[in-house]
Design a protein around this motif. Structure first.
Motif, short mmCIF file in Angstrom:
data_model
loop_
_atom_site.label_atom_id
_atom_site.label_comp_id
_atom_site.label_asym_id
_atom_site.label_seq_id
_atom_site.Cartn_x
_atom_site.Cartn_y
_atom_site.Cartn_z
N LYS B 204 -7.67 8.96 -9.95
CA LYS B 204 -6.69 8.79 -8.88
C LYS B 204 -6.25 7.34 -8.83
O LYS B 204 -6.92 6.46 -9.36
CB LYS B 204 -7.34 9.12 -7.53
N VAL B 205 -5.12 7.12 -8.17
CA VAL B 205 -4.69 5.74 -7.90
C VAL B 205 -4.93 5.50 -6.42
O VAL B 205 -4.19 6.00 -5.58
CB VAL B 205 -3.20 5.55 -8.26
N PRO B 206 -5.97 4.77 -6.07
CA PRO B 206 -6.32 4.61 -4.65
C PRO B 206 -5.47 3.57 -3.93
O PRO B 206 -5.64 3.34 -2.75
CB PRO B 206 -7.78 4.15 -4.71
N PHE B 207 -4.55 2.98 -4.65
CA PHE B 207 -3.74 1.87 -4.14
C PHE B 207 -2.88 2.30 -2.94
O PHE B 207 -2.33 3.39 -2.92
CB PHE B 207 -2.84 1.40 -5.28
N VAL B 208 -2.79 1.46 -1.94
CA VAL B 208 -1.95 1.76 -0.77
C VAL B 208 -0.95 0.63 -0.56
O VAL B 208 -1.32 -0.53 -0.42
CB VAL B 208 -2.80 1.94 0.50
N PHE B 209 0.35 0.98 -0.55
CA PHE B 209 1.39 -0.03 -0.28
C PHE B 209 1.52 -0.20 1.23
O PHE B 209 1.54 0.79 1.96
CB PHE B 209 2.75 0.43 -0.81
N LYS B 210 1.63 -1.42 1.67
CA LYS B 210 1.84 -1.63 3.11
C LYS B 210 3.14 -2.40 3.33
O LYS B 210 3.30 -3.52 2.90
CB LYS B 210 0.66 -2.41 3.70
N LEU B 211 4.09 -1.71 4.00
CA LEU B 211 5.35 -2.37 4.33
C LEU B 211 5.45 -2.39 5.84
O LEU B 211 5.84 -1.42 6.46
CB LEU B 211 6.53 -1.58 3.75
N GLY B 212 5.07 -3.48 6.43
CA GLY B 212 5.07 -3.54 7.88
C GLY B 212 4.07 -2.53 8.43
O GLY B 212 2.90 -2.57 8.10
N SER B 215 2.57 2.62 5.73
CA SER B 215 1.74 2.50 4.52
C SER B 215 1.98 3.72 3.63
O SER B 215 2.09 4.85 4.09
CB SER B 215 0.27 2.39 4.89
N LEU B 216 2.12 3.45 2.35
CA LEU B 216 2.41 4.51 1.39
C LEU B 216 1.26 4.61 0.40
O LEU B 216 0.87 3.62 -0.21
CB LEU B 216 3.69 4.17 0.62
N LYS B 217 0.74 5.81 0.28
CA LYS B 217 -0.33 6.00 -0.69
C LYS B 217 0.29 6.23 -2.06
O LYS B 217 1.13 7.13 -2.23
CB LYS B 217 -1.19 7.20 -0.32
N ALA B 218 -0.12 5.42 -3.00
CA ALA B 218 0.46 5.53 -4.35
C ALA B 218 0.26 6.93 -4.92
O ALA B 218 1.15 7.50 -5.52
CB ALA B 218 -0.18 4.49 -5.27
N GLN B 219 -0.95 7.51 -4.69
CA GLN B 219 -1.25 8.80 -5.29
C GLN B 219 -0.33 9.90 -4.78
O GLN B 219 0.13 10.73 -5.55
CB GLN B 219 -2.72 9.17 -5.02
N SER B 220 0.00 9.87 -3.46
CA SER B 220 0.83 10.96 -2.95
C SER B 220 2.27 10.83 -3.45
O SER B 220 2.96 11.83 -3.64
CB SER B 220 0.77 11.03 -1.44
#
Lengths: 268, 271
Positions: B204-212, B215-220
């Motif tokens: 999986k890619v556990p990375f989470v983007f945070k924009l303000g 938050s966007l989960k890379a995997q989804s």
């Protein structure tokens, strides 16, 4: 959990039998999955052995010993890996991280065994000249020992030494490394699949690769179901190719020809 | 002139069984770099040699013939032994060159068939099913494979007698049929591999983007594009790497092991 002496002996015996089984009857020990299962039963934790064996199994899917080449010995890796997984209680991925280097190093001993057998070959030559049939036969059978011992001795040593040594490693291992090993265990099957796809005429059968993928991802068909679907398509293919067998010649050219590498791990 | 010989020295069913048994246990037992399976072949033929050739010189001669370089797939090699026994029974020592040629000529093609079916396709199909179940701790797939191995062992035993009775006829008559069976088996194998990619590679890619606040989960995000995108990409990369000149399976395993440890350690990928 510490390993008992009888477990060490049984696993060593398993290692000896494993390679003999591989080159003779081929029932139990051709591949890591079943070895992992047996090693797991010996260690009293069948499912751990299965998981270690299954992961290693996927790595070697496309790797075979053709034309006398040596392949990474993940069967030995499965024995040692299963034992370490149970001893340390650190989970199977940690054990797989250890089993892989073991398997890779064991190639050298495979080469050594095949080399030592040349000695018996020359003894056979000598007794042929003397027309001594019983001694000819006996010297062929002696080949059992280089084969069996090349697996049994390293396993024995690794289990004796590993008992304390591996526990120590586990104690000092940082968290990031455990995470890394765990991830590596998860993605290593990729290698076996890629090698297999290189070995098979994948380009010619690419449509079926996609069908299998679609069935598993979007339709959620279990593996046995996909295999049955493949069987149905194979039967159709067999009958249809019978009608147009004169076209077959052209298709053969698509098969990959570059399946041999300089170390000879797998060749066609 | 041979009629007298054939009557006294006939190969019986018992002899065939004995050769079969010996081939099973010995074909690779003294495998060596110089002549590979030569010793195994010789060991298999020893009872036949002592039976067919009473003269010492002939025995030595034939033992030498059968201790020459030989390498094929052990599962199907019995077929060659069977043909050889039929020819030597009929022709005796005269057939020395014939059997040497026969062995050299058939070992390659038979190895091709045996290695593909027994060495690749069966392990692909049953190894995939077994590993898929085994990863979940379910031994049924492994037992299924075990059962298949027993069936193979049983089938293997029919090849030597078949070689003895059918001989060359069979090789030519079934050549095309065997190719079609091999192709169909490959098709089945490829289908199973297709299903294997998304089911057994756990990453999986556990990375989470945070924009303000969002938050966007890379995997989804990846999942919306296509399920199992990461495993497919990894297989594609490895497939491509294997096409490189200096790459081989061992190097690739080391490379993937290191990449897994590094990417996992950094938290870019996870199981």
């Amino acid at each position: 959990m510490a390993i008992a002496w009888w477990q060490i002996l049984l696993l060593t015996a398993l290692a000896f039998w494993m390679i003999i089984d591989q080159i003779t009857v081929g029932i139990l020990c051709n591949y890591p999955l079943l070895i992992g299962l047996v090693a797991g039963i010996i260690m009293g934790d069948m499912s751990k052995g299965l998981v270690v064996g299954a992961t290693l199994q996927l790595m070697v899917l496309g790797v075979g010993t053709y034309g006398g080449s040596s392949m990474p010995d993940f069967m030995t890796g499965a024995i040692v890996g299963t034992a370490y997984a149970v001893i340390t209680g650190k989970g199977t991925n940690f054990a797989i991280g250890l089993a892989v280097p073991v398997g890779l190093l064991m190639v050298q001993l495979d080469v050594l065994a095949r080399f030592i057998n040349t000695y018996f070959l020359h003894r056979v030559d000598k007794y042929i000249e003397a027309d001594d049939v019983p001694k000819v036969a006996r010297n062929v059978v002696y080949g059992v020992f280089p084969w069996g011992l090349s697996r049994a001795i390293p396993v024995f040593i690794m289990l004796i030494v590993g008992n304390q040594f591996v526990q120590k490693i586990v104690e000092v291992m940082p968290q990031w490394l455990s995470n890394g090993l765990s991830t590596a265990g998860g993605i290593l099957p990729v290698v076996g699949i890629a090698i297999l796809l290189r070995f098979l005429p994948t380009k010619r059968f690419i449509a079926y690769l996609i069908i299998g993928f679609l069935a598993a991802t979007y339709l959620k068909v279990p593996m046995l179901g996909v295999a049955l679907m493949g069987l149905a398509m194979a039967i159709i293919f067999y009958h249809q190719s019978g009608n147009s067998s004169h076209n077959q010649g052209n298709n053969q050219e698509n098969k990959p020809k570059e399946t041999e590498n300089e170390l000879g791990e797998y060749e066609n | 002139m041979n009629s007298a010989n054939t009557k006294t020295k006939q190969i019986t069913k018992k002899d065939l069984f004995r050769a079969n048994w010996r081939w099973l246990w010995s074909s690779q037992i003294c495998w060596n770099y110089e002549r590979m399976m030569s010793t195994g072949y010789l060991y298999t033929m020893l009872p036949t040699i002592t039976k067919l050739y009473p003269k010492k010189d002939d025995q030595v001669e034939m033992m030498k013939v059968h201790n020459q370089f030989f390498n094929t797939n052990a599962y199907v090699g019995g077929f060659i032994v069977g043909m050889d026994m039929a020819i030597e029974e009929k022709e005796g020592i005269k057939a020395k060159d014939t059997v040497a040629g026969l062995k050299a000529g058939l070992m390659g093609p038979l190895a091709g068939i045996g290695d593909t079916i027994v060495g690749v396709i069966l392990p692909t199909i049953f190894g995939s099913i077994g590993a898929y179940m085994g990863l979940k701790g379910n031994p049924i797939g492994a037992f299924l494979w075990l059962a298949v191995n027993f069936i193979i062992l049983f089938l293997r035993f029919s090849l030597l007698p078949m070689g003895y009775t059918q001989g060359e006829k069979l090789v030519y008559a079934t050549g095309d049929k065997l190719n079609r069976i091999t192709d169909a088996a490959v098709l089945l194998g490829v289908t199973v591999v297709g299903a294997l990619i998304p089911t057994v590679i756990s990453v999986k890619v556990p990375f989470v983007f945070k924009l303000g606040k969002v938050s966007l989960k890379a995997q989804s995000i990846l999942d919306q594009f296509m399920p199992s995108l990461v495993p497919v990409a990894l297989v594609a990369i490895c497939y491509w790497l294997l096409g490189k000149e200096k790459m081989n399976s061992t190097r690739l395993i080391v490379l993937v092991l290191i990449a897994g440890i590094v990417l996992g350690g950094l938290g870019i990928l996870s199981k």
